[in-house]
Design a protein around this motif. Structure first.
Motif, PDB file in Angstrom:
ATOM      1  N   ASN A  44       0.766  -1.250   0.050  1.00 37.54           N
ATOM      2  CA  ASN A  44      -0.022   0.093   0.069  1.00 37.54           C
ATOM      3  C   ASN A  44       0.752   1.291  -0.058  1.00 37.54           C
ATOM      4  N   HIS A  45       2.315   1.301  -0.069  1.00 35.50           N
ATOM      5  CA  HIS A  45       2.855   2.214   0.065  1.00 35.50           C
ATOM      6  C   HIS A  45       3.803   2.337  -1.215  1.00 35.50           C
ATOM      7  N   THR A  46       4.281   1.567  -1.569  1.00 38.40           N
ATOM      8  CA  THR A  46       5.284   1.592  -2.502  1.00 38.40           C
ATOM      9  C   THR A  46       4.606   1.057  -3.972  1.00 38.40           C
ATOM     10  N   PHE A  47       4.759   1.625  -5.047  1.00 36.55           N
ATOM     11  CA  PHE A  47       4.112   1.390  -6.197  1.00 36.55           C
ATOM     12  C   PHE A  47       4.503  -0.233  -6.406  1.00 36.55           C
ATOM     13  N   ILE A  48       3.378  -0.893  -6.705  1.00 32.72           N
ATOM     14  CA  ILE A  48       3.397  -2.405  -7.025  1.00 32.72           C
ATOM     15  C   ILE A  48       3.062  -2.485  -8.894  1.00 32.72           C
ATOM     16  N   GLU A 408      12.756   8.620  -0.633  1.00 34.39           N
ATOM     17  CA  GLU A 408      14.123   8.681  -0.261  1.00 34.39           C
ATOM     18  C   GLU A 408      14.473   8.291   1.149  1.00 34.39           C
ATOM     19  N   ARG A 409      13.581   8.318   2.288  1.00 39.38           N
ATOM     20  CA  ARG A 409      14.065   8.258   3.718  1.00 39.38           C
ATOM     21  C   ARG A 409      12.958   7.239   4.340  1.00 39.38           C
ATOM     22  N   ASP A 410      11.812   7.179   4.347  1.00 38.83           N
ATOM     23  CA  ASP A 410      10.966   6.436   5.177  1.00 38.83           C
ATOM     24  C   ASP A 410      10.923   4.967   5.129  1.00 38.83           C
ATOM     25  N   TYR A 411      11.217   4.515   6.257  1.00 40.32           N
ATOM     26  CA  TYR A 411      11.049   3.024   6.510  1.00 40.32           C
ATOM     27  C   TYR A 411      10.872   2.619   8.063  1.00 40.32           C
ATOM     28  N   GLN A 412      10.298   1.505   8.294  1.00 42.70           N
ATOM     29  CA  GLN A 412       9.958   1.162   9.588  1.00 42.70           C
ATOM     30  C   GLN A 412      11.299   1.098  10.538  1.00 42.70           C
ATOM     31  N   GLU A 413      11.097   1.614  11.627  1.00 43.84           N
ATOM     32  CA  GLU A 413      12.296   1.451  12.633  1.00 43.84           C
ATOM     33  C   GLU A 413      13.601   1.997  12.017  1.00 43.84           C
ATOM     34  N   SER A 414      13.518   3.215  11.295  1.00 40.82           N
ATOM     35  CA  SER A 414      14.755   3.640  10.740  1.00 40.82           C
ATOM     36  C   SER A 414      15.029   4.849  11.597  1.00 40.82           C
ATOM     37  N   GLY A 415      13.943   5.565  12.242  1.00 38.23           N
ATOM     38  CA  GLY A 415      14.109   6.948  12.737  1.00 38.23           C
ATOM     39  C   GLY A 415      13.320   7.963  11.893  1.00 38.23           C
ATOM     40  N   TYR A 418       7.862   9.072   9.837  1.00 39.91           N
ATOM     41  CA  TYR A 418       6.561   8.111   9.085  1.00 39.91           C
ATOM     42  C   TYR A 418       7.099   6.690   9.049  1.00 39.91           C
ATOM     43  N   ILE A 419       6.370   5.609   9.372  1.00 40.10           N
ATOM     44  CA  ILE A 419       6.932   4.363   9.312  1.00 40.10           C
ATOM     45  C   ILE A 419       6.495   3.795   8.307  1.00 40.10           C
ATOM     46  N   THR A 420       6.013   4.387   7.193  1.00 39.06           N
ATOM     47  CA  THR A 420       5.717   3.873   5.838  1.00 39.06           C
ATOM     48  C   THR A 420       7.090   3.282   5.221  1.00 39.06           C
ATOM     49  N   PRO A 421       7.024   2.294   4.411  1.00 43.75           N
ATOM     50  CA  PRO A 421       8.186   1.715   3.716  1.00 43.75           C
ATOM     51  C   PRO A 421       8.528   2.262   2.468  1.00 43.75           C
ATOM     52  N   ASP A 422       8.456   3.601   2.262  1.00 45.43           N
ATOM     53  CA  ASP A 422       8.325   4.343   1.136  1.00 45.43           C
ATOM     54  C   ASP A 422       9.752   4.139   0.182  1.00 45.43           C
ATOM     55  N   SER A 423      10.675   4.211   1.122  1.00 46.40           N
ATOM     56  CA  SER A 423      12.178   4.230   0.583  1.00 46.40           C
ATOM     57  C   SER A 423      12.531   2.875   0.048  1.00 46.40           C
ATOM     58  N   GLY A 424      11.888   2.015   0.205  1.00 44.96           N
ATOM     59  CA  GLY A 424      12.098   0.670  -0.266  1.00 44.96           C
ATOM     60  C   GLY A 424      13.230  -0.040   0.516  1.00 44.96           C
ATOM     61  N   GLY A 425      13.661   0.531   1.631  1.00 47.46           N
ATOM     62  CA  GLY A 425      14.926   0.131   2.553  1.00 47.46           C
ATOM     63  C   GLY A 425      16.029   1.024   2.352  1.00 47.46           C
ATOM     64  N   GLU A 426      15.911   2.117   1.185  1.00 46.53           N
ATOM     65  CA  GLU A 426      17.159   2.884   1.023  1.00 46.53           C
ATOM     66  C   GLU A 426      17.535   3.774   2.367  1.00 46.53           C
ATOM     67  N   CYS A 427      16.505   4.180   2.951  1.00 43.28           N
ATOM     68  CA  CYS A 427      16.768   4.947   4.319  1.00 43.28           C
ATOM     69  C   CYS A 427      17.768   6.186   4.269  1.00 43.28           C
ATOM     70  N   GLY A 428      17.547   6.895   3.221  1.00 43.18           N
ATOM     71  CA  GLY A 428      18.232   7.976   2.753  1.00 43.18           C
ATOM     72  C   GLY A 428      19.698   7.637   2.524  1.00 43.18           C
ATOM     73  N   VAL A 429      20.428   6.656   2.517  1.00 44.35           N
ATOM     74  CA  VAL A 429      21.771   6.313   2.183  1.00 44.35           C
ATOM     75  C   VAL A 429      21.964   6.797   0.882  1.00 44.35           C
ATOM     76  N   PRO A 430      21.469   6.169  -0.180  1.00 43.49           N
ATOM     77  CA  PRO A 430      21.789   6.377  -1.634  1.00 43.49           C
ATOM     78  C   PRO A 430      21.638   7.907  -1.900  1.00 43.49           C
ATOM     79  N   TYR A 431      20.295   8.517  -1.482  1.00 40.38           N
ATOM     80  CA  TYR A 431      20.331  10.035  -1.626  1.00 40.38           C
ATOM     81  C   TYR A 431      21.413  10.847  -1.141  1.00 40.38           C
ATOM     82  N   GLU A 432      21.806  10.533   0.017  1.00 38.44           N
ATOM     83  CA  GLU A 432      22.710  11.559   0.706  1.00 38.44           C
ATOM     84  C   GLU A 432      24.026  11.187  -0.054  1.00 38.44           C
TER      85      GLU A 432
END
Length: 662
Positions: A44-48, A408-415, A418-432
């Motif tokens: 429901n959060h990342t395009f399928i 770019e950033r959102d993921y559960q338990e990542s700080g 918003y706890i949606t998994p919208d970054s697909g697990g990137e958590c801002g690392v590639p972006y930065e």
């Protein structure tokens, strides 16, 4: 994310429990295949798309005894950094509308571990065995894109009987747009569509001519002086390279990121698993000793791996000078240059980038601001290469400044807030890594910069902005310290908006508005720019959903806000640069909403000391569909020395000044 050993024990027994349930004759999965064979966590959060869940299918060789089937790739070696590859499938006995070809990139991960991944997927109801060939799927096309394929127009006789053809086969060709992603690529021919795919045949691996080639250079400002510019580029080479400019050179710092840097939970994220692609090495070097508002040339690379083309770039004006011409937009992403289906397509991206390129080539742009949702890679890492290649014509010529967004950033338990998994697990690392901004520290992606008469305060709506948080205190200090005699305009930028007329649960966070909006008013912010909602909208001078002042129409019919008597910020949403457009609600429109446009485009800004003008440009028609300006008298406490010198230019020193006072 780290997980305790007890948690892994729980996972194992939970997976076994689900496994035994799933093999029971009394138990059946009655979910749609796109859910069964994907991660519900992302549903429901990342395009399928149908293609995207191919990575989670059980893939077998097709029961096809066809001895004539072949796949040919042209060219089949030494690919250029960008070109169109022709893939021809021949020897097909019965063409089918569900036949398709995928372009894949072999994974650098240990594929011997692929069977072990199955147990981690079971909790979602995903009973598949392996990700797609344990390789990365980049894009795909149905062979029916070639209209001659299904009609079998291109026939070849394979068997004769007494001189008469008794067996014809059919063929079809596809064009794939290919860029240098440093790894080999292969083309795989599938039957069964995306729901029930099986492998018919595959090509030999195709290599790029120079996997270490330095590519996708893009510029950014490091401070407000206009005398230094950072260049960041990608290469398959881990050794330091150089940027050479104006008979000077700077050596690059080299960094990268790995699968271990990606976020994941009980179910592996795309970034950590089937979406991973080796990013190569990211090089960054700062060109110093420049002059603001000046044009320079440069190239980057090394003698050992090759050099880029020669580029020209323009430095932005120094903070405190008079005039700035810039562009603003959000939510761009990318789209394919061919007929391919990809994991995440933003349909307006190509037309917007072409319009931006024309703007930059005209010489009337000094800086660009992209406020969140940058590439929409969302855990499929090769998408960053395609995005960087797409924006190269503009980002290689002017300062390309960014803000971080939810994708770019959102993921559960990542700080993230918003706890949606919208970054697909990137958590801002590639972006930065790809877009190093002048921030204070890693994973604190907020900063400010001044260009000419504008102070830009750029925040992360995905990190804690609540009252007394680190970012809140930074915002408070930064905006309070602005010297309005030097930079009279204060523009606030972040990804998620405070105002929008688009319905949506996640469009506006009332807590964000409650905590941060008072800071805008207290510090007399002139404009607040946001993305996230995929359209364009402009407000009155608004605070707490009340219009504190309305614009008037000038003699040219342009909405004019008079900030000589400041009342409240003007807000504008500009998330219309690529992502599928959002519709506005048609009834009960709030009084603070003055202009609403649902077209792809960008905003053109022009600031001087006393006036700042904005135009919304439709990327397809190049027509201006909204114009507004804000006026403000220059503070009498500040006199621009350059204006004095211009007034006195050519006047003898002993001649009395007969002109009126400045």
């Amino acid at each position: 994310m780290e997980t305790s050993s007890s948690s892994w024990v729980f996972k194992f027994f939970f997976a076994l429990f689900i496994f035994f349930l799933s093999t029971s004759p009394c138990f059946s999965w009655r979910l749609h295949p796109s859910i069964i064979n994907s991660t519900i966590e992302h549903q429901n959060h990342t395009f399928i798309s149908e293609f995207r869940v191919v990575t989670r299918r059980l893939l077998n060789e097709c029961p096809d005894p066809n001895p004539y089937l072949q796949i040919e790739v042209t060219p089949n070696s030494n690919l250029a950094d960008e070109e169109y590859v022709t893939v021809t499938v021949s020897g097909v006995l019965v063409p089918d509308e569900h036949d398709w070809v995928a372009m894949i990139s072999p994974s650098n991960s240990d594929i011997s571990k692929c069977p072990l991944n199955e147990v981690l997927y079971i909790e979602t109801g995903d009973l598949t065995k392996l990700p797609l060939l344990c390789h990365y799927p980049i894009k795909a096309q149905y062979l029916g894109v070639d209209k001659d394929y299904l009609k079998c127009t291109k026939k070849e006789c394979k068997e004769y009987d007494n001189g008469k053809c008794v067996l014809n086969t059919c063929s079809g060709s596809l064009k794939f747009h290919v860029i240098n992603i440093r790894t080999e690529i292969e083309f795989v021919f599938f039957a069964g569509g995306f729901d029930t795919p099986c492998i018919l045949t595959r090509s030999n691996p195709v290599k790029f001519a120079n996997p270490k080639q330095p590519l996708y250079g893009h510029l950014s400002s490091i401070d407000s002086t206009g005398t230094s510019m950072r260049l960041t580029w990608v290469s398959g080479d881990k050794e330091p390279q150089q940027v050479q400019y104006e008979n000077r050179k700077q050596t690059s710092e080299v960094t990268t990121f790995t699968q271990d840097d990606m976020c994941s939970l009980l179910v592996p994220s795309p970034a950590k698993d089937f979406g991973w692609h080796d990013p190569g090495f990211i090089h960054s070097a700062v060109m110093t000793g420049l002059q603001p508002s000046s044009i320079y040339s440069y190239k980057y690379g090394s003698d050992s791996v090759g050099w880029s083309d020669q580029f020209q770039f323009r430095t932005p004006p120094a903070g405190g000078s008079n005039e700035l011409k810039f562009l603003v937009y959000g939510d761009m992403g990318k789209a394919p240059h061919d007929a391919s289906i990809e994991h995440y397509i933003q349909p307006g991206a190509l037309s917007v980038v072409q319009a931006l390129t024309d703007e930059v080539d005209s010489g009337n742009v000094e800086s660009i601001f992209h406020i969140g949702d940058i590439s929409y890679a969302t855990g499929f890492l090769v998408e960053w290469d395609f995005f960087l290649q797409l924006i190269s014509p503009v980002a290689s010529q002017v300062s390309y400044m960014t803000a971080i967004g939810n994708h770019e950033r959102d993921y559960q338990e990542s700080g993230s807030v918003y706890i949606t998994p919208d970054s697909g697990g990137e958590c801002g690392v590639p972006y930065e890594t790809y877009f190093p901004m002048p921030t204070a520290a890693k994973d604190k992606p907020w900063y400010s910069i001044e260009q000419a008469s504008v102070h830009f305060t750029i925040i992360s709506t995905e990190h804690d902005w609540s009252e007394n948080s680190e970012q809140y205190e930074w915002m408070k200090r930064d905006m309070a310290a602005v010297d309005r005699s030097k930079t009279p305009w204060l523009i606030f930028m972040g990804h998620r908006p405070m105002y929008t007329s688009t319905d949506g649960v996640f469009s506006v966070d009332k807590n964000f508005v409650k905590d941060v909006e008072p800071l805008l008013l207290d510090n007399k912010v002139d404009l607040a720019f946001f993305g996230h909602v995929h359209n364009y909208e402009r407000t009155c001078a608004v605070y707490q959903e009340e219009c504190k002042a309305m614009p008037t129409m000038d003699e040219n019919g342009i909405s004019t806000y008079d900030n000589n008597n400041y009342s409240a910020p003007v807000h504008a949403v500009m998330g219309m640069a690529g992502f599928t457009l959002d519709k506005f609600k048609t009834d009960d429109v709030d009084c603070w909403s003055l202009r609403r446009i649902s077209n792809f485009g960008y905003v053109r800004g022009h600031a001087t000391k006393e006036e700042i003008n904005f135009e919304f440009v439709n990327a397809n028609t190049r027509q201006i569909e909204d114009s507004f300006r804000i006026i403000k008298r220059q503070s009498s406490e500040f006199v621009d020395a350059s204006q004095i010198m211009n007034r006195f230019a050519g006047m003898p020193m002993d001649e009395p000044n007969t002109q009126s006072d400045i």
